[in-house]
Design a protein around this motif. Structure first.
Motif, PDB file in Angstrom:
ATOM      1  N   ALA A   7       9.333   2.084  -9.885  1.00  0.00           N
ATOM      2  CA  ALA A   7      10.755   2.673  -9.032  1.00  0.00           C
ATOM      3  C   ALA A   7      11.700   1.873  -9.135  1.00  0.00           C
ATOM      4  CB  ALA A   7      10.089   2.833  -7.624  1.00  0.00           C
ATOM      5  N   GLY A   8      12.674   2.379  -9.111  1.00  0.00           N
ATOM      6  CA  GLY A   8      14.242   1.908  -9.333  1.00  0.00           C
ATOM      7  C   GLY A   8      14.056   0.630  -8.636  1.00  0.00           C
ATOM      8  N   ASN A   9      13.697   0.625  -7.329  1.00  0.00           N
ATOM      9  CA  ASN A   9      13.812  -0.737  -6.504  1.00  0.00           C
ATOM     10  C   ASN A   9      13.002  -1.835  -6.775  1.00  0.00           C
ATOM     11  OD1 ASN A   9      11.501   0.498  -5.491  1.00  0.00           O
ATOM     12  ND2 ASN A   9      12.238   0.801  -3.464  1.00  0.00           N
ATOM     13  N   ASP A  10      11.966  -1.348  -7.838  1.00  0.00           N
ATOM     14  CA  ASP A  10      11.166  -2.614  -8.235  1.00  0.00           C
ATOM     15  C   ASP A  10      11.925  -3.601  -8.967  1.00  0.00           C
ATOM     16  OD1 ASP A  10       8.644  -1.550  -7.367  1.00  0.00           O
ATOM     17  OD2 ASP A  10       8.297  -0.386  -9.089  1.00  0.00           O
ATOM     18  N   PHE A  11      13.270  -3.372  -9.350  1.00  0.00           N
ATOM     19  CA  PHE A  11      14.161  -4.320 -10.172  1.00  0.00           C
ATOM     20  C   PHE A  11      15.367  -4.663  -9.374  1.00  0.00           C
ATOM     21  CE2 PHE A  11      12.035  -1.277 -12.806  1.00  0.00           C
ATOM     22  CZ  PHE A  11      11.285  -2.050 -13.844  1.00  0.00           C
ATOM     23  N   LEU A  12      15.098  -4.759  -8.174  1.00  0.00           N
ATOM     24  CA  LEU A  12      16.495  -4.957  -7.250  1.00  0.00           C
ATOM     25  C   LEU A  12      16.461  -6.578  -7.357  1.00  0.00           C
ATOM     26  CD1 LEU A  12      16.236  -2.618  -4.293  1.00  0.00           C
ATOM     27  CD2 LEU A  12      17.858  -2.668  -6.349  1.00  0.00           C
ATOM     28  N   ASP A  13      15.530  -7.296  -7.603  1.00  0.00           N
ATOM     29  CA  ASP A  13      15.800  -8.799  -7.892  1.00  0.00           C
ATOM     30  C   ASP A  13      16.759  -9.064  -9.194  1.00  0.00           C
ATOM     31  OD1 ASP A  13      13.512  -7.898  -9.196  1.00  0.00           O
ATOM     32  OD2 ASP A  13      13.057  -9.761  -9.918  1.00  0.00           O
ATOM     33  N   ALA A  29      23.739  -0.753 -10.301  1.00  0.00           N
ATOM     34  CA  ALA A  29      23.640  -1.342 -11.450  1.00  0.00           C
ATOM     35  C   ALA A  29      22.098  -0.977 -12.020  1.00  0.00           C
ATOM     36  CB  ALA A  29      23.570  -2.899 -11.523  1.00  0.00           C
ATOM     37  N   VAL A  30      21.060  -1.008 -11.228  1.00  0.00           N
ATOM     38  CA  VAL A  30      19.685  -0.729 -11.571  1.00  0.00           C
ATOM     39  C   VAL A  30      19.643   0.719 -11.767  1.00  0.00           C
ATOM     40  CG1 VAL A  30      17.452  -0.285 -10.680  1.00  0.00           C
ATOM     41  CG2 VAL A  30      18.540  -2.561 -10.393  1.00  0.00           C
ATOM     42  N   ALA A  54      13.488   8.828  -8.282  1.00  0.00           N
ATOM     43  CA  ALA A  54      13.536   7.428  -8.365  1.00  0.00           C
ATOM     44  C   ALA A  54      12.134   6.704  -8.677  1.00  0.00           C
ATOM     45  CB  ALA A  54      13.996   6.623  -6.959  1.00  0.00           C
ATOM     46  N   LEU A  55      11.540   7.631  -9.578  1.00  0.00           N
ATOM     47  CA  LEU A  55      10.192   7.583 -10.020  1.00  0.00           C
ATOM     48  C   LEU A  55       9.937   7.630 -11.534  1.00  0.00           C
ATOM     49  CD1 LEU A  55       7.451   6.526  -8.641  1.00  0.00           C
ATOM     50  CD2 LEU A  55       6.825   8.907  -8.829  1.00  0.00           C
ATOM     51  N   TYR A  56       9.438   6.454 -12.093  1.00  0.00           N
ATOM     52  CA  TYR A  56       9.827   6.504 -13.820  1.00  0.00           C
ATOM     53  C   TYR A  56       8.295   6.005 -14.461  1.00  0.00           C
ATOM     54  CZ  TYR A  56      14.558   6.414 -12.400  1.00  0.00           C
ATOM     55  OH  TYR A  56      15.724   6.720 -11.960  1.00  0.00           O
ATOM     56  N   HIS A  57       8.264   6.609 -15.498  1.00  0.00           N
ATOM     57  CA  HIS A  57       7.090   6.285 -16.264  1.00  0.00           C
ATOM     58  C   HIS A  57       7.466   5.729 -17.764  1.00  0.00           C
ATOM     59  CE1 HIS A  57       3.576   7.898 -18.742  1.00  0.00           C
ATOM     60  NE2 HIS A  57       3.109   6.945 -18.346  1.00  0.00           N
ATOM     61  N   TYR A  58       6.702   4.540 -18.230  1.00  0.00           N
ATOM     62  CA  TYR A  58       6.951   4.160 -19.531  1.00  0.00           C
ATOM     63  C   TYR A  58       5.819   4.598 -20.310  1.00  0.00           C
ATOM     64  CZ  TYR A  58       6.994   0.616 -23.439  1.00  0.00           C
ATOM     65  OH  TYR A  58       7.318   0.127 -24.575  1.00  0.00           O
ATOM     66  N   ILE A 105       4.502   4.752  -5.309  1.00  0.00           N
ATOM     67  CA  ILE A 105       5.069   5.161  -4.089  1.00  0.00           C
ATOM     68  C   ILE A 105       4.634   4.534  -2.780  1.00  0.00           C
ATOM     69  CG2 ILE A 105       4.788   7.310  -2.594  1.00  0.00           C
ATOM     70  CD1 ILE A 105       4.346   8.914  -5.217  1.00  0.00           C
ATOM     71  N   ALA A 106       3.528   3.684  -2.686  1.00  0.00           N
ATOM     72  CA  ALA A 106       3.189   3.031  -1.388  1.00  0.00           C
ATOM     73  C   ALA A 106       4.074   1.868  -1.534  1.00  0.00           C
ATOM     74  CB  ALA A 106       1.670   2.649  -1.927  1.00  0.00           C
ATOM     75  N   ARG A 107       4.237   1.239  -2.870  1.00  0.00           N
ATOM     76  CA  ARG A 107       5.380   0.068  -2.787  1.00  0.00           C
ATOM     77  C   ARG A 107       6.513   0.545  -2.444  1.00  0.00           C
ATOM     78  NH1 ARG A 107       3.631  -0.836  -7.896  1.00  0.00           N
ATOM     79  NH2 ARG A 107       5.588  -0.313  -8.967  1.00  0.00           N
ATOM     80  N   ARG A 108       6.973   1.415  -3.038  1.00  0.00           N
ATOM     81  CA  ARG A 108       8.442   1.882  -2.431  1.00  0.00           C
ATOM     82  C   ARG A 108       8.545   2.209  -1.139  1.00  0.00           C
ATOM     83  NH1 ARG A 108      10.527   7.263  -5.492  1.00  0.00           N
ATOM     84  NH2 ARG A 108       9.357   8.212  -3.992  1.00  0.00           N
TER      85      ARG A 108
END
Length: 206
Positions: free
Chosen positions: A25-31, A37-38, A57-61, A83-86
């Motif tokens: 998710a995008g908020n995995d990179f807020l650090d 910006a993210v 706000a959900l992505y896949h590599y 999703i649980a993490r988000r």
């Protein structure tokens, strides 16, 4: 602009470091940067084909099927965990999915049900649908993830349909660590399940 590109390179490096198939998710990179910006980086990477947007706000590599050449769909469990993490919630596979996760069935359910202490919702990520069902805390009281999945699998199979084969498969398939935690979590199991769990624990423990 330089700062934006720096954030983008850090995000892309982290994604690649997780390996193909990674769901995030995008908020995995807020650090690494602020939300705007993210979001801009996520949009740019999506436009460039580096990642795929599979939900809000959900992505896949994406991972490539080397034999067929096409992209493989994201793993359901990785989507559910993201999703649980988000949502800062806990999840436990339930129903036919719990049975499949434990190897008691090879059939992958079309609708994959997860119990959660977060909000109830259905999320479709083709070719499957994830269903999150909010339940009371006691339904998810087991400390061990495997313990909780075992409880859900037994509940789905029902008391009269639990075979010796299923018990044998769990007895041989669960790790010593999982069995130790299952024993600790026994008090959280419904009463009728406990004799079956004792059978699972009866052999092969270290």
């Amino acid at each position: 602009m330089k700062t934006s590109y720096s954030i983008a390179s850090k995000i892309l490096a982290r994604i690649k470091g997780k390996g193909m198939g990674y769901v995030f998710a995008g908020n995995d990179f807020l650090d690494l940067g602020n939300l705007v910006a993210v979001q801009q980086v996520m949009s740019r990477l999506t436009r460039n084909g580096k990642i795929r947007r599979i939900g809000t706000a959900l992505y896949h590599y994406p991972r490539i099927n080397e034999k067929l050449g096409g992209e493989l769909p994201p793993a359901p469990d990785m989507v559910a965990l993201t999703i649980a993490r988000r949502t800062d919630s806990r999840i436990v596979p339930s129903g036919a999915l719990a049975v499949n996760v434990l190897g008691l069935s090879t059939q992958v359910p079309a609708k994959m049900i997860y119990l959660t202490n977060g909000p109830s919702r259905d999320i479709t990520v083709k070719p499957y649908t994830l269903r999150f069902r909010h339940v009371a805390p006691r339904r998810m009281a087991a400390k061990g993830k495997i313990s909780a999945i075992v409880f859900e699998a037994l509940r789905y199979l029902k008391e009269n349909n639990i075979t010796d084969e299923a018990i044998d498969k769990l007895r041989s398939g669960l790790s010593a660590e999982a069995k130790t935690q299952l024993k600790r979590d026994l008090s959280h199991a419904t009463g009728w399940m406990r004799p079956y769990i004792h059978c699972i624990l009866s052999e092969g423990q270290s």
